[in-house]
Scaffold this active site. Structure first.
Site, PDB file in Angstrom:
ATOM      1  N   GLU A 148       2.304   5.586  -9.441  1.00 44.35           N
ATOM      2  CA  GLU A 148       2.155   4.160  -9.147  1.00 44.35           C
ATOM      3  C   GLU A 148       1.540   3.436 -10.332  1.00 44.35           C
ATOM      4  OE1 GLU A 148      -1.325   2.673  -7.035  1.00 44.35           O
ATOM      5  OE2 GLU A 148      -1.594   4.720  -6.279  1.00 44.35           O
TER       6      GLU A 148
ATOM      7  N   LYS B  47       0.774  -7.394  -7.046  1.00 40.18           N
ATOM      8  CA  LYS B  47       0.655  -6.116  -6.358  1.00 40.18           C
ATOM      9  C   LYS B  47       1.895  -5.993  -5.484  1.00 40.18           C
ATOM     10  CE  LYS B  47      -2.933  -3.478  -4.063  1.00 40.18           C
ATOM     11  NZ  LYS B  47      -4.268  -3.569  -3.460  1.00 40.18           N
TER      12      LYS B  47
ATOM     13  N   VAL C 202       1.509   2.290  -3.334  1.00 44.78           N
ATOM     14  CA  VAL C 202       2.085   3.551  -2.862  1.00 44.78           C
ATOM     15  C   VAL C 202       3.445   3.287  -2.218  1.00 44.78           C
ATOM     16  CG1 VAL C 202       1.814   5.415  -1.174  1.00 44.78           C
ATOM     17  CG2 VAL C 202      -0.108   4.767  -2.633  1.00 44.78           C
TER      18      VAL C 202
ATOM     19  N   ASP D   5      -5.012  -5.219  10.050  1.00 47.41           N
ATOM     20  CA  ASP D   5      -4.779  -4.892   8.648  1.00 47.41           C
ATOM     21  C   ASP D   5      -4.482  -3.395   8.516  1.00 47.41           C
ATOM     22  OD1 ASP D   5      -4.596  -4.840   5.914  1.00 47.41           O
ATOM     23  OD2 ASP D   5      -6.619  -5.607   5.543  1.00 47.41           O
TER      24      ASP D   5
ATOM     25  N   SER E 124      -2.077  -0.743   6.195  1.00 43.91           N
ATOM     26  CA  SER E 124      -1.296  -0.625   4.965  1.00 43.91           C
ATOM     27  C   SER E 124       0.163  -0.296   5.243  1.00 43.91           C
ATOM     28  CB  SER E 124      -1.897   0.472   4.085  1.00 43.91           C
ATOM     29  OG  SER E 124      -1.051   0.740   2.987  1.00 43.91           O
ATOM     30  N   ALA E 125       1.046  -0.890   4.446  1.00 46.00           N
ATOM     31  CA  ALA E 125       2.480  -0.584   4.518  1.00 46.00           C
ATOM     32  C   ALA E 125       2.757   0.855   4.110  1.00 46.00           C
ATOM     33  CB  ALA E 125       3.255  -1.544   3.614  1.00 46.00           C
ATOM     34  N   ASP E 126       1.797   1.491   3.440  1.00 44.64           N
ATOM     35  CA  ASP E 126       1.981   2.882   3.026  1.00 44.64           C
ATOM     36  C   ASP E 126       2.295   3.784   4.213  1.00 44.64           C
ATOM     37  OD1 ASP E 126       1.136   1.814   0.599  1.00 44.64           O
ATOM     38  OD2 ASP E 126      -0.724   2.986   0.512  1.00 44.64           O
TER      39      ASP E 126
ATOM     40  N   LYS F 291      -7.592   6.612   1.451  1.00 46.52           N
ATOM     41  CA  LYS F 291      -8.732   6.114   0.676  1.00 46.52           C
ATOM     42  C   LYS F 291      -9.963   6.027   1.568  1.00 46.52           C
ATOM     43  CE  LYS F 291      -5.620   3.729  -2.370  1.00 46.52           C
ATOM     44  NZ  LYS F 291      -4.719   2.607  -2.403  1.00 46.52           N
TER      45      LYS F 291
END
Length: 176
Positions: free
Chosen positions: A30, A91, A111, A143, A145-147, A164
């Site tokens: 990334e 981003k 990611v 919230d 993450s799209a990951d 994380k």
């Protein structure tokens, strides 16, 4: 740079194209860590060190970013510097890819964004420090993450240390 004949918006560097042609292993990386995760010049130095480690192990690194309306698979030293110094890189996750590509902007892949681009380039392995997940307080903010969704949608193996640590790990594991 060598352009993929089918997609002029997807450009592989000469080393990446040579590795693909020879059947050598490729490792996607990334670029958000370069543009948004670390200060300059440590960001660029670290990116170069990670790429050197991958080469030392016999694979070709393919750091991914959006530059000038193109997905770049494998970056030159000048392109790494551009990402590390600019302070203007978007981003880029799944939702951002079309906008940044169409606008010709500079984009550092997350990611999820990296997984999508790696799959488009035929790269099967992606290495990163940590994936995104469910953020603390997501019960109110939603919230997430799209990951996490990308892991279910895109056929690229992601090698990482886990989610994380700033995230809600318990909810991230439950979501997964």
């Amino acid at each position: 740079m060598v352009a993929d004949l089918a997609h002029s918006w997807l450009i592989c560097s000469a080393p990446v194209a040579a590795a693909q042609a020879a059947g050598r292993p490729l490792v996607a990386l990334e670029s958000t860590i370069i543009a948004h995760g670390m200060p300059y010049p440590e960001n660029v130095r670290t990116a170069r060190e990670v790429e050197a480690l991958i080469r030392d192990l016999g694979a070709e690194p393919a750091t991914i970013a959006l530059i000038g309306g193109r997905i770049r698979i494998g970056l030159s030293d000048d392109e790494l510097e551009l990402l590390g110094r600019s302070g203007q890189a978007h981003k880029v996750s799944r939702r951002d890819l079309p906008v940044v590509l169409a606008g010709g902007g500079l984009g550092a892949t997350t990611v999820a964004g990296t997984m999508i681009c790696a799959a488009l380039a035929g790269i099967e392995v992606f290495v990163t420090g940590g994936i995104g997940g469910v953020h603390r307080g997501a019960q109110e903010t939603f919230d997430i993450s799209a990951d996490l969704q990308e892991l279910a949608k895109t056929s690229v193996a992601v090698v990482c240390a886990g989610a994380k640590s700033i995230l809600d790990i318990a909810l991230t594991l439950e979501y997964l």
